[in-house]
Design a protein around this motif. Structure first.
Motif, PDB file in Angstrom:
ATOM      1  N   VAL A  40     -14.100   2.403 -40.623  1.00 47.97           N
ATOM      2  CA  VAL A  40     -13.139   1.431 -40.110  1.00 47.97           C
ATOM      3  C   VAL A  40     -12.650   1.961 -38.769  1.00 47.97           C
ATOM      4  O   VAL A  40     -12.129   3.078 -38.689  1.00 47.97           O
ATOM      5  CB  VAL A  40     -11.953   1.224 -41.064  1.00 47.97           C
ATOM      6  N   SER A  41     -12.831   1.169 -37.708  1.00 48.04           N
ATOM      7  CA  SER A  41     -12.479   1.593 -36.355  1.00 48.04           C
ATOM      8  C   SER A  41     -11.367   0.679 -35.847  1.00 48.04           C
ATOM      9  O   SER A  41     -11.577  -0.507 -35.592  1.00 48.04           O
ATOM     10  CB  SER A  41     -13.720   1.493 -35.456  1.00 48.04           C
ATOM     11  N   LEU A  42     -10.164   1.239 -35.729  1.00 45.35           N
ATOM     12  CA  LEU A  42      -8.939   0.470 -35.456  1.00 45.35           C
ATOM     13  C   LEU A  42      -8.413   0.781 -34.062  1.00 45.35           C
ATOM     14  O   LEU A  42      -8.190   1.943 -33.731  1.00 45.35           O
ATOM     15  CB  LEU A  42      -7.878   0.833 -36.491  1.00 45.35           C
ATOM     16  N   HIS A  43      -8.147  -0.291 -33.273  1.00 40.96           N
ATOM     17  CA  HIS A  43      -7.823  -0.028 -31.864  1.00 40.96           C
ATOM     18  C   HIS A  43      -6.685  -0.872 -31.322  1.00 40.96           C
ATOM     19  O   HIS A  43      -6.277  -1.871 -31.911  1.00 40.96           O
ATOM     20  CB  HIS A  43      -9.092  -0.187 -31.034  1.00 40.96           C
ATOM     21  N   LEU A  44      -6.195  -0.399 -30.155  1.00 43.16           N
ATOM     22  CA  LEU A  44      -5.113  -1.094 -29.481  1.00 43.16           C
ATOM     23  C   LEU A  44      -5.550  -2.496 -29.086  1.00 43.16           C
ATOM     24  O   LEU A  44      -6.743  -2.802 -29.008  1.00 43.16           O
ATOM     25  CB  LEU A  44      -4.636  -0.322 -28.264  1.00 43.16           C
ATOM     26  N   SER A  45      -4.576  -3.329 -28.822  1.00 43.13           N
ATOM     27  CA  SER A  45      -4.831  -4.729 -28.508  1.00 43.13           C
ATOM     28  C   SER A  45      -5.893  -4.892 -27.425  1.00 43.13           C
ATOM     29  O   SER A  45      -5.844  -4.239 -26.375  1.00 43.13           O
ATOM     30  CB  SER A  45      -3.540  -5.401 -28.041  1.00 43.13           C
ATOM     31  N   ALA A  46      -6.832  -5.787 -27.672  1.00 47.52           N
ATOM     32  CA  ALA A  46      -7.869  -6.086 -26.680  1.00 47.52           C
ATOM     33  C   ALA A  46      -7.283  -6.754 -25.437  1.00 47.52           C
ATOM     34  O   ALA A  46      -7.940  -6.824 -24.402  1.00 47.52           O
ATOM     35  CB  ALA A  46      -8.941  -6.983 -27.295  1.00 47.52           C
ATOM     36  N   GLU A  47      -6.031  -7.220 -25.528  1.00 46.78           N
ATOM     37  CA  GLU A  47      -5.358  -7.776 -24.350  1.00 46.78           C
ATOM     38  C   GLU A  47      -5.003  -6.684 -23.346  1.00 46.78           C
ATOM     39  O   GLU A  47      -4.805  -6.963 -22.173  1.00 46.78           O
ATOM     40  CB  GLU A  47      -4.084  -8.511 -24.768  1.00 46.78           C
ATOM     41  N   PHE A  48      -4.901  -5.436 -23.821  1.00 49.55           N
ATOM     42  CA  PHE A  48      -4.494  -4.331 -22.961  1.00 49.55           C
ATOM     43  C   PHE A  48      -5.664  -3.553 -22.391  1.00 49.55           C
ATOM     44  O   PHE A  48      -5.523  -2.879 -21.371  1.00 49.55           O
ATOM     45  CB  PHE A  48      -3.622  -3.330 -23.730  1.00 49.55           C
ATOM     46  N   SER A  49      -6.792  -3.548 -23.085  1.00 48.47           N
ATOM     47  CA  SER A  49      -7.840  -2.591 -22.776  1.00 48.47           C
ATOM     48  C   SER A  49      -9.192  -3.094 -23.277  1.00 48.47           C
ATOM     49  O   SER A  49      -9.260  -3.898 -24.215  1.00 48.47           O
ATOM     50  CB  SER A  49      -7.505  -1.249 -23.458  1.00 48.47           C
ATOM     51  N   GLY A  50     -10.272  -2.580 -22.666  1.00 49.37           N
ATOM     52  CA  GLY A  50     -11.612  -2.871 -23.142  1.00 49.37           C
ATOM     53  C   GLY A  50     -12.067  -1.938 -24.244  1.00 49.37           C
ATOM     54  O   GLY A  50     -13.255  -1.924 -24.598  1.00 49.37           O
ATOM     55  N   THR A  51     -11.148  -1.168 -24.809  1.00 40.45           N
ATOM     56  CA  THR A  51     -11.486  -0.199 -25.856  1.00 40.45           C
ATOM     57  C   THR A  51     -12.150  -0.876 -27.060  1.00 40.45           C
ATOM     58  O   THR A  51     -13.164  -0.397 -27.576  1.00 40.45           O
ATOM     59  CB  THR A  51     -10.218   0.554 -26.300  1.00 40.45           C
ATOM     60  N   TYR A  52     -11.577  -1.985 -27.492  1.00 37.48           N
ATOM     61  CA  TYR A  52     -12.149  -2.715 -28.627  1.00 37.48           C
ATOM     62  C   TYR A  52     -13.589  -3.137 -28.329  1.00 37.48           C
ATOM     63  O   TYR A  52     -14.480  -2.967 -29.167  1.00 37.48           O
ATOM     64  CB  TYR A  52     -11.282  -3.941 -28.936  1.00 37.48           C
ATOM     65  N   ASP A  53     -13.826  -3.666 -27.129  1.00 35.87           N
ATOM     66  CA  ASP A  53     -15.179  -4.109 -26.768  1.00 35.87           C
ATOM     67  C   ASP A  53     -16.165  -2.944 -26.763  1.00 35.87           C
ATOM     68  O   ASP A  53     -17.320  -3.092 -27.195  1.00 35.87           O
ATOM     69  CB  ASP A  53     -15.165  -4.769 -25.388  1.00 35.87           C
TER      70      ASP A  53
END
Length: 281
Positions: free
Chosen positions: A86-99
């Motif tokens: 399970v990979s949990l990340h900060l809001s995609a509105e703030f960063s491309g980390t999720y992508d």
């Protein structure tokens, strides 16, 4: 002893190192670009160094981890015995980390569920802890994801900043809102809403804004069993005082975390940040 579900998050969760170690959580670092130096959050740049750089008006930007960094984290988890991640990340509105995590998940050796929590800081950290507790109890991949999503849905984050200028520069709040705040000389109270930073209230002085922040947190906590985190940047006295008052005023308080945010979030809020996360159990 390895668990069959591994938990990965990113460095903006700001979980204490001992907590991550105890629960077997891996944090992939974001990067802070200070002048011409690219520095990993948490290991190569401290919040204090970041605050000094901002006060000197040095150029500071942030960037996501590369998909390759996520791929390495997923391989390491699989090699340690995980059969799912399970990979949990900060809001995609703030960063491309999720992508970046989504790209890496496509070639991972085991199934990876990537979740945009819509959160940041300990609002994200509490989601990671919820998933880790399920994994520790031998829960399934779906059960760990569901626990994180449920925690995210119930969690609220509020914060005060001395100026909206840093959020405006980083594109995290609209220029019109930032200009209005500066023109009226108000002290803004902000909240996370739908994965975005939204204006909550405008207060005339810093002391009144911090007092109002306290009232909002106490009201949101109610009498439920809740975890609370108090965050700051270069404002330890403010944070300690707020934490002590919340400890006295929140009857259902379970865990209370007090910490300085890291360089990535600090770069967008500036020194003087005071935030509070309310997360029902």
């Amino acid at each position: 002893m390895s668990r069959h579900v591994a938990i990965v998050t990113d460095s903006t969760a700001y979980l204490p190192p001992q907590t991550m170690e105890r629960h077997g959580i891996t944090a992939v670092p974001l990067t802070v670009v200070l002048g011409d130096q690219a520095l990993e959050e948490g290991t190569e740049i401290s919040a204090r160094s970041l605050a000094l750089a901002l006060q000197k008006r040095r150029s500071v930007t942030t960037s996501r981890p590369s998909p390759e960094v996520f791929a390495a984290a997923y391989r390491a988890a699989a090699e340690a015995g995980a059969t799912g991640i399970v990979s949990l990340h900060l809001s995609a509105e703030f960063s491309g980390t999720y992508d970046a995590a989504v790209l890496a998940a496509k070639s991972a050796p085991v199934p990876v569920r990537v979740v945009d929590t819509g959160m940041v800081a300990m609002a994200l950290g509490f989601c990671a802890l919820a998933a880790a507790e399920v994994a520790e109890a031998d829960g399934t991949l779906d059960e760990a994801v569901a626990a994180a999503e449920k925690r995210a849905a119930g969690t609220s984050a509020f914060f005060y900043v001395d100026t909206l200028d840093y959020l405006r520069r980083g594109g995290r709040i609209g220029a019109a809102q930032a200009l209005l705040g500066s023109a009226l000389a108000v002290k803004p109270l902000l909240q996370l809403e739908g994965g975005r930073i939204e204006m909550l209230e405008k207060v005339r002085t810093a002391s009144k804004a911090i007092a109002r922040l306290e009232e909002i947190v106490v009201d949101r906590a109610g009498t439920s069993r809740v975890d609370i985190a108090v965050h700051h940047l270069a404002a330890p006295e403010r944070a300690a005082a707020l934490a002590e008052r919340l400890r006295e005023r929140v009857p259902g308080l379970a865990d209370l975390h007090v910490s300085e945010v890291g360089a990535v979030i600090g770069a967008h809020t500036g020194p003087g940040l005071l935030g509070a996360v309310v997360s029902p159990r």
